[in-house]
Design a protein around this motif. Structure first.
Motif, PDB file in Angstrom:
ATOM      1  N   GLY A  56       0.470  -1.004  -0.202  1.00  0.00           N
ATOM      2  CA  GLY A  56      -0.284   0.155   0.220  1.00  0.00           C
ATOM      3  C   GLY A  56       0.667   1.364   0.121  1.00  0.00           C
ATOM      4  N   HIS A  57       1.978   0.821   0.561  1.00  0.00           N
ATOM      5  CA  HIS A  57       3.409   2.803   0.415  1.00  0.00           C
ATOM      6  C   HIS A  57       3.988   2.455  -0.317  1.00  0.00           C
ATOM      7  N   GLY A  58       4.220   1.586  -1.123  1.00  0.00           N
ATOM      8  CA  GLY A  58       5.207   1.163  -1.733  1.00  0.00           C
ATOM      9  C   GLY A  58       7.030   0.965  -1.062  1.00  0.00           C
ATOM     10  N   HIS A  59       7.689   0.588  -1.479  1.00  0.00           N
ATOM     11  CA  HIS A  59       8.924   0.384  -1.033  1.00  0.00           C
ATOM     12  C   HIS A  59       9.873   1.027   0.324  1.00  0.00           C
ATOM     13  N   ARG A  79       2.642   9.404  12.098  1.00  0.00           N
ATOM     14  CA  ARG A  79       2.636   9.986  10.448  1.00  0.00           C
ATOM     15  C   ARG A  79       2.410   9.206   9.000  1.00  0.00           C
ATOM     16  N   LEU A  80       3.161   8.875   8.542  1.00  0.00           N
ATOM     17  CA  LEU A  80       3.514   7.849   7.294  1.00  0.00           C
ATOM     18  C   LEU A  80       2.190   7.187   6.945  1.00  0.00           C
ATOM     19  N   LEU A  81       1.798   6.713   8.468  1.00  0.00           N
ATOM     20  CA  LEU A  81       0.544   5.491   7.382  1.00  0.00           C
ATOM     21  C   LEU A  81      -0.783   6.591   7.440  1.00  0.00           C
ATOM     22  N   ASP A  82      -0.714   8.087   8.337  1.00  0.00           N
ATOM     23  CA  ASP A  82      -1.591   8.882   7.934  1.00  0.00           C
ATOM     24  C   ASP A  82      -1.952   9.315   6.974  1.00  0.00           C
ATOM     25  N   VAL A  83      -0.748   9.895   6.112  1.00  0.00           N
ATOM     26  CA  VAL A  83      -0.218  10.735   5.065  1.00  0.00           C
ATOM     27  C   VAL A  83      -0.476   9.855   3.634  1.00  0.00           C
ATOM     28  N   ASP A  90      -7.479  11.520  -0.929  1.00  0.00           N
ATOM     29  CA  ASP A  90      -7.839  12.862  -1.665  1.00  0.00           C
ATOM     30  C   ASP A  90      -8.264  11.716  -3.499  1.00  0.00           C
ATOM     31  N   GLU A  91      -7.412  11.015  -3.443  1.00  0.00           N
ATOM     32  CA  GLU A  91      -7.160  10.507  -4.912  1.00  0.00           C
ATOM     33  C   GLU A  91      -9.159   9.949  -5.060  1.00  0.00           C
ATOM     34  N   ARG A  92      -9.802   9.520  -3.638  1.00  0.00           N
ATOM     35  CA  ARG A  92     -11.068   9.271  -4.478  1.00  0.00           C
ATOM     36  C   ARG A  92     -12.037  10.082  -4.483  1.00  0.00           C
ATOM     37  N   ALA A  93     -11.286  11.443  -4.478  1.00  0.00           N
ATOM     38  CA  ALA A  93     -12.715  12.319  -4.052  1.00  0.00           C
ATOM     39  C   ALA A  93     -12.454  12.540  -5.444  1.00  0.00           C
ATOM     40  N   THR A  94     -10.985  12.896  -6.021  1.00  0.00           N
ATOM     41  CA  THR A  94     -10.551  13.318  -7.419  1.00  0.00           C
ATOM     42  C   THR A  94     -12.168  12.236  -8.529  1.00  0.00           C
ATOM     43  N   ARG A  95     -11.111  11.097  -7.934  1.00  0.00           N
ATOM     44  CA  ARG A  95     -11.905  10.469  -9.266  1.00  0.00           C
ATOM     45  C   ARG A  95     -13.398  10.160  -8.988  1.00  0.00           C
ATOM     46  N   ARG A 212      -7.139  -2.162   0.761  1.00  0.00           N
ATOM     47  CA  ARG A 212      -7.079  -3.305   1.004  1.00  0.00           C
ATOM     48  C   ARG A 212      -5.380  -3.397   1.989  1.00  0.00           C
ATOM     49  N   HIS A 213      -4.421  -3.104   0.614  1.00  0.00           N
ATOM     50  CA  HIS A 213      -3.238  -3.155   1.087  1.00  0.00           C
ATOM     51  C   HIS A 213      -2.850  -2.463   2.133  1.00  0.00           C
ATOM     52  N   LEU A 214      -3.280  -1.391   1.977  1.00  0.00           N
ATOM     53  CA  LEU A 214      -3.358  -0.082   2.771  1.00  0.00           C
ATOM     54  C   LEU A 214      -3.733  -1.388   4.891  1.00  0.00           C
ATOM     55  N   LEU A 215      -4.953  -1.648   4.853  1.00  0.00           N
ATOM     56  CA  LEU A 215      -5.540  -2.423   6.252  1.00  0.00           C
ATOM     57  C   LEU A 215      -4.409  -3.567   6.187  1.00  0.00           C
ATOM     58  N   ALA A 216      -4.199  -4.675   5.531  1.00  0.00           N
ATOM     59  CA  ALA A 216      -3.611  -5.350   5.365  1.00  0.00           C
ATOM     60  C   ALA A 216      -1.912  -4.898   6.314  1.00  0.00           C
ATOM     61  N   GLY A 217      -1.714  -3.660   5.674  1.00  0.00           N
ATOM     62  CA  GLY A 217      -0.469  -3.419   6.464  1.00  0.00           C
ATOM     63  C   GLY A 217      -0.233  -2.977   8.021  1.00  0.00           C
ATOM     64  N   ALA A 218      -1.695  -2.417   8.000  1.00  0.00           N
ATOM     65  CA  ALA A 218      -1.688  -2.027   9.189  1.00  0.00           C
ATOM     66  C   ALA A 218      -1.692  -3.016  10.425  1.00  0.00           C
ATOM     67  N   ALA A 219      -2.333  -4.527   9.701  1.00  0.00           N
ATOM     68  CA  ALA A 219      -2.888  -5.020  10.421  1.00  0.00           C
ATOM     69  C   ALA A 219      -1.335  -6.021  10.962  1.00  0.00           C
TER      70      ALA A 219
END
Length: 231
Positions: A56-59, A79-83, A90-95, A212-219
């Motif tokens: 979700g975040h990249g390497h 903070r990095l997670l929040d960003v 923001d991208e969802r809103a843009t879409r 989903r990747h962000l959720l999996a990474g956070a878990a």
């Protein structure tokens, strides 16, 4: 555990594990009397967290999160997670904005323009960009202006205006010029509606997958932090 023991679970090489160790992605490993690295379940969970976060975040960002954790700076990690979550929102809103705009713009037959075709300056003012931007889009194959018979200057009819408005929306969505050009070309070839549907569905699929990747990474990261907090 040895490097190969950690690597086997994820189909990695032992060298990749050593690289992650040296990069600070894994916590510092103890050494055996003969100098070999010795890993524990904490290292195994740190690796799981990194690989999940990377989706979700990249390497680079995933590595930065783990490094912050290992130097005891969890606030920076959070903070990095929040960003990443803010960027996704923001991208969802843009879409949604792009979908709304393109829904009325990308028809098979562009709506006619009242009066004569527009000049470079008129089109630039209409969509809120610099005239040089329109020339850049032309070089990229996004716009196909005609030429005024008398003056030889560029003029933009209904189709070119539609393509310019689409390009403005897609560029606001972060798409590269080559991607915008490919979409506009697909729109021309498909007559509008099919290309638009596929484009918006693909974009939504990417947003869903990243969420989903962000959720999996956070878990996985939460599991790692719990291990670190244990005595």
């Amino acid at each position: 555990m040895r490097p190969i023991d950690l690597a086997r679970e994820h189909g990695l090489s032992a060298q990749a594990i050593r690289n992650y160790d040296e990069a600070g992605i894994l916590p510092a490993a103890e050494r055996s009397a003969s100098g070999y690295r010795r890993y524990t379940p904490r290292h195994a969970q740190a690796l799981r967290a990194f690989l999940a976060l990377r989706g979700g975040h990249g390497h680079q960002q995933a590595a930065a999160i783990l490094r912050a954790v290992h130097r005891g700076d969890r606030e920076s990690a959070y903070r990095l997670l929040d960003v990443a979550h803010v960027a996704l929102l923001d991208e969802r809103a843009t879409r949604t904005e792009v979908a709304t705009a393109l829904g009325s713009l990308s028809t098979a037959e562009p709506a006619p323009i009242a009066g004569r075709a527009l000049t470079v300056g008129e089109l630039a003012r209409r969509i809120g960009v610099h005239p040089a931007t329109l020339r850049t889009w032309e070089d990229a194959g996004i716009l196909r202006p005609e030429r005024d018979v008398g003056t030889g200057y560029r003029i933009y009819g209904a189709a070119a205006v539609r393509d310019a408005e689409i390009a403005r929306q897609l560029r606001r969505g972060g798409y590269r010029l080559v991607q915008v050009a490919q979409f506009v070309e697909s729109l021309r070839a498909a007559g509008g509606t099919e290309a638009l549907r596929v484009f918006l569905e693909d974009w939504q699929d990417r947003l869903t997958a990243r969420g989903r990747h962000l959720l999996a990474g956070a878990a996985q990261l939460d599991g790692y932090l719990r291990l670190l907090d244990e005595p």
